[in-house]
Design a protein around this motif. Sequence first.
Motif, mmCIF file in Angstrom:
data_model
loop_
_atom_site.group_PDB
_atom_site.id
_atom_site.type_symbol
_atom_site.label_atom_id
_atom_site.label_comp_id
_atom_site.label_asym_id
_atom_site.label_seq_id
_atom_site.Cartn_x
_atom_site.Cartn_y
_atom_site.Cartn_z
ATOM 1 N N GLU A 115 0.853 -1.180 0.000
ATOM 2 C CA GLU A 115 0.000 0.000 0.000
ATOM 3 C C GLU A 115 0.897 1.242 0.000
ATOM 4 O O GLU A 115 1.211 1.795 1.047
ATOM 5 C CB GLU A 115 -0.919 -0.014 1.223
ATOM 6 C CG GLU A 115 -1.920 -1.160 1.246
ATOM 7 C CD GLU A 115 -2.851 -1.062 2.431
ATOM 8 O OE1 GLU A 115 -3.508 -0.018 2.585
ATOM 9 O OE2 GLU A 115 -2.901 -2.015 3.214
ATOM 10 N N TYR A 116 1.294 1.665 -1.188
ATOM 11 C CA TYR A 116 2.209 2.796 -1.295
ATOM 12 C C TYR A 116 1.571 4.082 -0.776
ATOM 13 O O TYR A 116 2.261 4.951 -0.244
ATOM 14 C CB TYR A 116 2.659 2.977 -2.745
ATOM 15 C CG TYR A 116 3.410 1.783 -3.295
ATOM 16 C CD1 TYR A 116 4.658 1.426 -2.790
ATOM 17 C CD2 TYR A 116 2.869 1.012 -4.314
ATOM 18 C CE1 TYR A 116 5.345 0.337 -3.289
ATOM 19 C CE2 TYR A 116 3.557 -0.089 -4.831
ATOM 20 C CZ TYR A 116 4.793 -0.422 -4.307
ATOM 21 O OH TYR A 116 5.475 -1.502 -4.801
ATOM 22 N N LYS A 117 0.276 4.204 -0.925
ATOM 23 C CA LYS A 117 -0.412 5.388 -0.411
ATOM 24 C C LYS A 117 -0.290 5.450 1.109
ATOM 25 O O LYS A 117 -0.043 6.515 1.686
ATOM 26 C CB LYS A 117 -1.876 5.377 -0.828
ATOM 27 C CG LYS A 117 -2.653 6.608 -0.355
ATOM 28 C CD LYS A 117 -4.094 6.579 -0.861
ATOM 29 C CE LYS A 117 -4.858 7.822 -0.395
ATOM 30 N NZ LYS A 117 -6.250 7.824 -0.908
ATOM 31 N N LYS A 118 -0.441 4.305 1.762
ATOM 32 C CA LYS A 118 -0.287 4.253 3.221
ATOM 33 C C LYS A 118 1.152 4.561 3.613
ATOM 34 O O LYS A 118 1.415 5.252 4.611
ATOM 35 C CB LYS A 118 -0.696 2.877 3.740
ATOM 36 C CG LYS A 118 -0.597 2.732 5.242
ATOM 37 C CD LYS A 118 -1.061 1.361 5.709
ATOM 38 C CE LYS A 118 -0.947 1.221 7.223
ATOM 39 N NZ LYS A 118 -1.376 -0.129 7.678
ATOM 40 N N HIS A 161 1.611 8.308 3.380
ATOM 41 C CA HIS A 161 0.955 8.942 4.524
ATOM 42 C C HIS A 161 1.816 8.793 5.785
ATOM 43 O O HIS A 161 2.028 9.761 6.530
ATOM 44 C CB HIS A 161 -0.418 8.299 4.729
ATOM 45 C CG HIS A 161 -1.154 8.810 5.932
ATOM 46 N ND1 HIS A 161 -1.791 10.026 5.958
ATOM 47 C CD2 HIS A 161 -1.341 8.261 7.167
ATOM 48 C CE1 HIS A 161 -2.350 10.209 7.145
ATOM 49 N NE2 HIS A 161 -2.088 9.156 7.891
ATOM 50 N N ASP A 166 1.257 13.078 -8.529
ATOM 51 C CA ASP A 166 1.021 11.843 -7.766
ATOM 52 C C ASP A 166 0.742 12.147 -6.298
ATOM 53 O O ASP A 166 -0.117 11.513 -5.672
ATOM 54 C CB ASP A 166 2.235 10.915 -7.875
ATOM 55 C CG ASP A 166 2.434 10.382 -9.285
ATOM 56 O OD1 ASP A 166 1.418 10.129 -9.972
ATOM 57 O OD2 ASP A 166 3.586 10.218 -9.696
ATOM 58 N N ALA A 202 -2.828 11.497 -4.286
ATOM 59 C CA ALA A 202 -2.879 10.700 -3.057
ATOM 60 C C ALA A 202 -3.435 11.488 -1.883
ATOM 61 O O ALA A 202 -3.574 10.957 -0.779
ATOM 62 C CB ALA A 202 -1.483 10.184 -2.714
ATOM 63 N N GLU A 258 -2.048 14.181 -0.367
ATOM 64 C CA GLU A 258 -1.020 14.538 0.622
ATOM 65 C C GLU A 258 -0.269 15.823 0.293
ATOM 66 O O GLU A 258 0.713 16.140 0.946
ATOM 67 C CB GLU A 258 -0.018 13.385 0.764
ATOM 68 C CG GLU A 258 -0.598 12.085 1.283
ATOM 69 C CD GLU A 258 -0.978 12.148 2.764
ATOM 70 O OE1 GLU A 258 -0.679 13.179 3.425
ATOM 71 O OE2 GLU A 258 -1.555 11.165 3.263
ATOM 72 N N ALA A 295 4.591 8.144 -3.595
ATOM 73 C CA ALA A 295 3.514 8.784 -4.357
ATOM 74 C C ALA A 295 3.524 8.305 -5.805
ATOM 75 O O ALA A 295 2.467 8.004 -6.388
ATOM 76 C CB ALA A 295 3.657 10.302 -4.299
ATOM 77 N N HIS A 307 2.313 4.696 -6.006
ATOM 78 C CA HIS A 307 0.862 4.653 -5.779
ATOM 79 C C HIS A 307 0.116 5.054 -7.054
ATOM 80 O O HIS A 307 -0.876 4.427 -7.439
ATOM 81 C CB HIS A 307 0.472 5.582 -4.634
ATOM 82 C CG HIS A 307 -1.008 5.813 -4.534
ATOM 83 N ND1 HIS A 307 -1.908 4.804 -4.231
ATOM 84 C CD2 HIS A 307 -1.759 6.940 -4.734
ATOM 85 C CE1 HIS A 307 -3.138 5.304 -4.234
ATOM 86 N NE2 HIS A 307 -3.068 6.595 -4.541
#
Length: 504
Positions: free
Chosen positions: A37-40, A43, A115, A119, A121, A492, A495
């Motif tokens: 989970e690259y987004k996680k 974050h 990116d 996401a 962020e 990012a 993701h």
Amino acid sequence: MATRIKMLLSLAICAVLALVHLPFTTAGGGEVAAPFEYKKALHSSLLYFEAQRSGRLPHNQRVKWRGHSGLADGLQQGVDLVGGYYDAGDNVKFGLPMAFTVTMLSWSAMEFADDITAAGEWRHVLEAIKWGTDYFVKAHTEPYVLWAEVGDGDTDHYCWQRPEDMTTSRQAYKVDRDNPGSDLVGETAAALAAASMVFRRSNPHYAQVLLHHAEQLFEFGDKYRGKYDSSIGEAYSYYASVSGYGDEILWAALWLHRATGKASYLDYAVDMADEFGGTTWAITEFSWDVKYAGLQILATKVLLEGKHPEYKATLEKYLPACLNKERRRLFVAKAEHYLCACLNKNGDAGNVNRTAGGMLFVRQWNNMQYVTNAAFLLTVYSRYLTSAGQEPPVLQCPDGPAHADELRSLARAQTDYVLGANPAGVSYLVGFIGCMQGYDNWFLRRGANPNVVIGAIVGGPDHLDRFRDRRDNYMQTEACTYNTAPMVGIFAHLHGKTAIMKKS
């Protein structure tokens, strides 16, 4: 290059790490089949910078266990040095690694803005950068004065305590005309120049303030030359400038050229390329100390864009054409040398070692910094090759060409290793005291940590992929801001790529 030296009890890891164990499986061709989970991860990495904040924390602080700290920094010297970042697990504010951290955060924001925005962020990335740049503006109190450090490692490491409870020295140290520090000044100029581009649209006035300070600092670093650790002995044992100041001055010049468009900065980078090592150093690492690979890649970007044909001959020394075996040794300083070394395609010119599990291995102490920086440069350069319109977009290595996809593949493999695709099945991205009581109550305690520094990337395993998760094993368990900074953009980017693949 040597990394900073620490004694056995010199670590003040105010946030020892809780690592997540993951299954490790391999697919065909030795690639690890593990969705991440690259987004996680993105974050979490941004939460880490909030945990490393010094100063008076804002109302929107998300890491609630961190409190105000260092509120009297600079008071003894009559300057306001409140703010900035602690570099790692100790409570010292070291200027050189802090500036490099901000440069890499800004570079990530520039290269992967879409990116990061997708996401959700972008605001947090801007906040992470601004927490550093606000401090640098404060620390640059006069055109030829830059405050370089607050606190010193020796007294700080005597205690193992939270920054909120500091009882150790907060002595501040500066560089000036009589005590120069071109490396520190150059890196700070680079950070401010890079950050100015990030804020250009959303906060043009602030961007101009940053650029003004960056240009003044560049003049300072060039006019009064010297290594900062020769002027500030307290920094030598912790962040010695082994590579000298030439790389930082060239690095700053190229960032200022990119930020201002002024030919004078590119003229400088070209004119000083040989004297400062930009076209004469063969490098197989990129770090807070050694910037040559990064500045060489910035120089190649100018050449690939073809906007300054008058500099082609010199810039080609940063980025030479395909070389035959006999001529290979004549060109020792170039972006390809570093990239081909990472790809293990540098022939007898030298490659970066790899562990059996596939991790790039430069040295024992905090090796993960080299892994994350390599992932960033590999990804960025692959984008430069592709955007240059070269067909096919290939890197010419001594052992044969490497397609841009090969660079991206290695970058992703290193990223996945960090996240858990490794023989230990450990994620090295973390998903935590008065003075001696820190040692007595926590340092050797085997229990869980009361607070977890989410998003920190620890030093990582040894050359045999072995990792010992203990507080006193600071070579492997200490996390640093400059480990995580380059991964903000990479997480990012990956993701975004994953999201596209799911849609298709």
